[in-house]
Design a protein around this motif. Structure first.
Motif, PDB file in Angstrom:
ATOM      1  N   GLU A  37     -12.856  -3.611  -1.260  1.00 27.54           N
ATOM      2  CA  GLU A  37     -13.483  -2.320  -1.210  1.00 27.54           C
ATOM      3  C   GLU A  37     -12.420  -1.426  -1.218  1.00 27.54           C
ATOM      4  OE1 GLU A  37     -16.331  -3.083   1.836  1.00 27.54           O
ATOM      5  OE2 GLU A  37     -17.900  -3.519   0.651  1.00 27.54           O
ATOM      6  N   ALA A  38     -11.572  -1.665  -0.492  1.00 27.66           N
ATOM      7  CA  ALA A  38     -10.402  -0.494  -0.532  1.00 27.66           C
ATOM      8  C   ALA A  38      -9.582  -0.380  -1.630  1.00 27.66           C
ATOM      9  CB  ALA A  38      -9.407  -0.904   0.707  1.00 27.66           C
ATOM     10  N   ALA A  39      -9.367  -1.306  -2.391  1.00 26.45           N
ATOM     11  CA  ALA A  39      -8.588  -1.385  -3.656  1.00 26.45           C
ATOM     12  C   ALA A  39      -9.579  -0.663  -4.594  1.00 26.45           C
ATOM     13  CB  ALA A  39      -8.412  -2.803  -4.191  1.00 26.45           C
ATOM     14  N   LEU A  40     -10.768  -0.916  -4.579  1.00 27.94           N
ATOM     15  CA  LEU A  40     -11.736  -0.095  -5.615  1.00 27.94           C
ATOM     16  C   LEU A  40     -11.948   1.295  -5.276  1.00 27.94           C
ATOM     17  CD1 LEU A  40     -14.638  -2.953  -5.816  1.00 27.94           C
ATOM     18  CD2 LEU A  40     -13.094  -2.197  -7.758  1.00 27.94           C
ATOM     19  N   TYR A  45     -10.357   0.031 -12.272  1.00 27.28           N
ATOM     20  CA  TYR A  45      -9.841  -1.459 -13.007  1.00 27.28           C
ATOM     21  C   TYR A  45     -11.080  -1.654 -14.065  1.00 27.28           C
ATOM     22  CZ  TYR A  45      -7.505  -2.478  -8.507  1.00 27.28           C
ATOM     23  OH  TYR A  45      -6.754  -2.416  -7.303  1.00 27.28           O
ATOM     24  N   ASP A  46     -10.137  -2.115 -15.128  1.00 25.60           N
ATOM     25  CA  ASP A  46     -10.883  -2.537 -16.335  1.00 25.60           C
ATOM     26  C   ASP A  46     -11.791  -3.983 -16.111  1.00 25.60           C
ATOM     27  OD1 ASP A  46      -9.608  -0.590 -18.284  1.00 25.60           O
ATOM     28  OD2 ASP A  46      -7.787  -1.990 -17.487  1.00 25.60           O
ATOM     29  N   LEU A  47     -11.295  -4.735 -15.212  1.00 28.19           N
ATOM     30  CA  LEU A  47     -11.951  -6.062 -14.970  1.00 28.19           C
ATOM     31  C   LEU A  47     -11.630  -6.515 -13.640  1.00 28.19           C
ATOM     32  CD1 LEU A  47     -13.433  -8.654 -16.253  1.00 28.19           C
ATOM     33  CD2 LEU A  47     -11.074  -9.417 -16.685  1.00 28.19           C
ATOM     34  N   LEU A  48     -12.863  -6.950 -13.059  1.00 30.16           N
ATOM     35  CA  LEU A  48     -12.756  -7.724 -11.669  1.00 30.16           C
ATOM     36  C   LEU A  48     -12.950  -9.217 -11.856  1.00 30.16           C
ATOM     37  CD1 LEU A  48     -13.220  -4.796 -10.532  1.00 30.16           C
ATOM     38  CD2 LEU A  48     -14.876  -5.658  -8.936  1.00 30.16           C
TER      39      LEU A  48
END
Length: 226
Positions: A37-40, A45-48
């Motif tokens: 959640e912190a990274a998002l 991002y193009d893909l998770l």
């Protein structure tokens, strides 16, 4: 392409990160829901690549939060949960693909590439200007993310104008796009269609305007632009 790998198994995370990096992806990793959640919140991002079983929560909650927020980020779920109920529920929650562990790393790479290829192809079908987007395949118009109903003739006119933003489109070209060769076209038919289209765009809060070039045609541009 930037990718977020959400996986709590350190050995598998290292293996997949190395594979993806070697194949042209910029990879960030997260081992917990909190880290993900912190990274998002910090990056796009193009893909998770999402594992559902995380030490501090369910990865499906990350997926559902993204979709509730209207985020269209591609999500490829890679999990040990292989039962049909989980697969169906996760796809209904908005996952773009679902891969059951154990899997071959090359299969995950192939699926990731396929999703990104599909997204690129779909994006090519969408004409945009300002906050207006028109999908030429589904024939759906959105203004600032909200769907706006549009009759067929107005769809045709808008598509032609969006294909050539900031350029004058001659009236004759619009008539050819909207009407068949044997249709009886009244002298003010295009003007009436343009007028209705303008009104719909204005009511929807569109950031574009259609300007009439007297005796020539029409031009679509962003308000305050050319």
């Amino acid at each position: 392409m930037r990718l977020l790998l959400i996986e709590d198994n350190p050995k598998l995370a290292d293996l997949l990160a190395s594979l993806l990096s070697a194949n042209g992806f910029a990879v960030d990793t997260a081992a917990t829901r909190a880290d993900a959640e912190a990274a998002l919140a910090a990056a796009h991002y193009d893909l998770l690549l999402l594992d559902l079983s995380l030490p501090d929560g369910d990865g499906a909650d990350i997926l559902r939060a993204l979709r509730r927020a209207g985020e269209g980020t591609l999500v490829l779920v890679a999990t040990a949960r292989g039962d049909v109920v989980n697969r169906v529920q996760t796809l209904n929650d908005g996952a773009d693909d679902y891969l059951v562990k154990p899997f071959a790393p090359d299969e995950l790479l192939a699926r990731a590439r396929a999703l990104l290829r599909r997204r690129t192809q779909l994006a090519a079908n969408v004409l945009t200007l300002g906050n207006v987007a028109f999908d030429t395949v589904s024939l759906v118009l959105t203004v600032a993310g909200r769907v706006v109903e549009l009759p067929r003739r107005e769809q045709c006119v808008l598509a032609e104008l969006l294909h050539r933003p900031d350029q004058v489109l001659r009236r004759e070209a619009l008539e050819q796009a909207v009407y068949s060769f044997d249709a009886a076209v009244t002298p003010n038919a295009i003007e009436a269609t343009i007028s209705r289209l303008r009104r719909r765009l204005d009511l929807a809060g569109a950031s574009v305007a259609i300007t009439a070039m007297r005796g020539i045609g029409y031009i679509l541009s962003e308000r305050g632009g050319c």
